[in-house]
Design an enzyme around this catalytic site. Structure first.
Site, PDB file in Angstrom:
ATOM      1  N   TYR A 184       0.857  -1.174   0.000  1.00 31.75           N
ATOM      2  CA  TYR A 184       0.000   0.000   0.000  1.00 31.75           C
ATOM      3  C   TYR A 184       0.896   1.227   0.000  1.00 31.75           C
ATOM      4  CZ  TYR A 184      -3.487   3.384   1.682  1.00 31.75           C
ATOM      5  OH  TYR A 184      -4.325   4.464   1.831  1.00 31.75           O
ATOM      6  N   ASP A 196       9.539   2.608  -0.536  1.00 30.28           N
ATOM      7  CA  ASP A 196       8.548   3.292   0.288  1.00 30.28           C
ATOM      8  C   ASP A 196       8.857   2.933   1.745  1.00 30.28           C
ATOM      9  OD1 ASP A 196       6.415   4.158   1.728  1.00 30.28           O
ATOM     10  OD2 ASP A 196       4.881   3.400   0.356  1.00 30.28           O
ATOM     11  N   LYS A 229       4.810   9.890   8.343  1.00 25.03           N
ATOM     12  CA  LYS A 229       4.655  10.415   9.712  1.00 25.03           C
ATOM     13  C   LYS A 229       5.855  10.203  10.636  1.00 25.03           C
ATOM     14  CE  LYS A 229       2.097   6.298   9.217  1.00 25.03           C
ATOM     15  NZ  LYS A 229       1.010   5.940   8.337  1.00 25.03           N
TER      16      LYS A 229
HETATM   17  N1  HOZ Z   1      -2.926   3.052   6.238  1.00 25.27           N
HETATM   18  C1  HOZ Z   1      -2.638   3.094   7.618  1.00 25.27           C
HETATM   19  C2  HOZ Z   1      -1.835   1.924   8.072  1.00 25.27           C
HETATM   20  N2  HOZ Z   1      -1.335   1.101   7.089  1.00 25.27           N
HETATM   21  C3  HOZ Z   1      -3.874   3.191   8.440  1.00 25.27           C
HETATM   22  C4  HOZ Z   1      -4.092   4.588   8.844  1.00 25.27           C
HETATM   23  C5  HOZ Z   1      -5.219   4.772   9.847  1.00 25.27           C
HETATM   24  O1  HOZ Z   1      -6.254   4.120   9.684  1.00 25.27           O
HETATM   25  O2  HOZ Z   1      -5.069   5.574  10.743  1.00 25.27           O
END
Ligand code: HOZ
Length: 416
Positions: free
Chosen positions: A129, A224, A252
């Site tokens: 992802y 990534d 983040k």
């Molecule tokens: N895509 C985020 C973890 N792979 C999830 C983000 C969230 O739901 O806060």
């Protein structure tokens, strides 16, 4: 008021059942919900909080920066401070550009790879992802995998026609794609340790193979490292496995948990970014002073304490993952685990899990049952079989032993 009651789909607990707690406070490795229930947290804001919640130095830095104003839409010295810190840790990056999220970072890195190579196709891997940009929502992991969505409505097929989604950990399929689309593939983007189909490490030589193929084909290799940067090692997966990608994306983690992202790489490629070059990307909140200050405060500690922090979180994670595996074996529950340092997943199946095909064979019903029992026992795991869990420097031996004890209880009531 908010679709599904959430601002990011996995938080809705659709795949595990039950009502999600609303979190009001965190300190160290623990969080509290609005009903004052306390949990040991293994999400850590999906990875960045290696130093735990409400870390005093990070808080001081945020407050100090906020007292001088929260956003200017103009350059500030703190951007250079954080850039220096990130580039110091990732020597393969000569220049970087700050954005506000991992999604922006990957979207921009791909645009840049296309600008650099003047090619259209991109290669990504099933179960990886890279945020929610149109071209990347193809066989994606994270919430897309959790909810079993094949792609996303609202994305015209013309927007994904240049995206080739290949099986992870399979070099022959990459060779085949490069043969079939000769001189047309701009880049290969990969999570060097996948976190978004659960934790799935690259097989031996897989990343080396990707590096050799992309080099030979004059295509851009993008790591990534939104999850793995500063997590699996101070210098990320590229330090751990000693691979030099052309571009790296981060999220983040470089803002100590505040909304931030970055993409960076060789000077030759990065100098194509506007205003130096023709590849456009911009943002008012890019390089936001609060995020920069928080990032500097966190990365400075990780740098100064890396000899203490990384071995500690690796050891504790090993203890935790193995302890839960032993409890499952003793209870006759079919479970396998993947772990790289302090990121890990227990899959409800006998394994091994090496790609999306094998990950998707997990018993998600058993996972849901396990998840709910653990939550009731005060252990907050990612609410999806297809998300990695994270342990940080503020987790204690007691947290780990309590989690193993809770897992024993949970397994006592289940067999799969
Ligand atoms: N895509 C985020 C973890 N792979 C999830 C983000 C969230 O739901 O806060």
């Amino acid at each position: 008021m908010i679709p599904g009651g959430v601002n990011s789909p996995v938080r809705a607990f659709r795949s595990v059942g039950g009502d999600p707690p609303f979190i009001v406070r965190g300190k160290g490795s623990h969080i509290w919900d609005a009903d004052e229930n306390e949990y040991i947290d293994y999400i850590g804001s999906w990875g960045p909080l290696i130093l735990g919640h409400a870390e005093p130095n990070v808080l001081d830095a945020i407050v100090g920066a906020a007292c001088n104003g929260t956003s200017f839409g103009a350059s500030t010295p703190s951007e250079a401070d954080l850039a220096e810190m990130v580039l110091g840790a990732f020597p393969n990056m000569q220049k970087l550009r700050f954005v506000s999220s991992g999604t922006e970072a990957t979207m921009s890195a791909i645009r840049l790879a296309r600008a650099y190579t003047k090619r259209k196709y991109i290669v990504k891997f099933e179960g990886c992802y890279h945020g929610h940009a149109d071209a990347l929502l193809v066989k994606a992991g994270s919430g897309v995998a959790t909810l079993g969505i094949p792609g996303s409505a609202g994305v015209p097929e013309e927007f994904t026609m240049f995206t080739l989604a290949l099986p992870f950990n399979n070099l022959p399929s990459v060779e085949y794609a490069f043969q079939k689309f000769k001189h047309q593939i701009a880049c290969v983007i990969v999570e060097p340790v996948v976190g978004n189909m659960g934790c799935v490490p690259a097989a031996d030589d897989y990343l080396v193979g990707l590096r050799l193929i992309t080099q030979r084909e004059h295509s851009v290799l993008i790591f990534d490292e939104v999850m793995t940067g500063f997590r699996v090692a101070f210098g990320g997966a590229q330090e751990l496995y000693n691979i030099k990608p052309d571009l790296t994306t981060m999220g983040k983690i470089i803002g100590g948990g505040l909304p931030v992202g970055a993409y960076g790489g060789t000077k030759e490629i990065m100098d194509l970014v506007a205003p130096l070059g023709p590849m456009y990307q911009a943002g008012t909140l890019s390089g936001n002073p609060l995020a920069m200050a928080a990032g500097c405060a966190m990365l400075k500690q990780l740098r100064d304490r890396k000899e203490e922090i990384y071995p500690k979180i690796d050891k504790l994670s090993g203890e935790l993952v193995n302890g839960v595996m032993t409890a499952a074996r003793d209870a006759g529950v079919s479970l396998c685990a993947n772990r790289v340092g302090s990121m890990f997943t227990w899959f409800f199946q006998k394994g091994p899990v090496t790609d999306w095909d094998s990950a998707s064979k997990s018993n998600t019903e058993s996972f849901g049952k396990f998840f709910r029992t653990m939550l009731d026992a005060g252990v907050y795991l990612p609410p999806s079989q297809y998300e990695a869990a994270f342990l940080g420097a503020t987790h204690s031996e007691e947290d780990v032993q309590r989690t193993i004890a809770a897992a024993k209880q949970a397994f006592a009531g289940m067999k799969n």
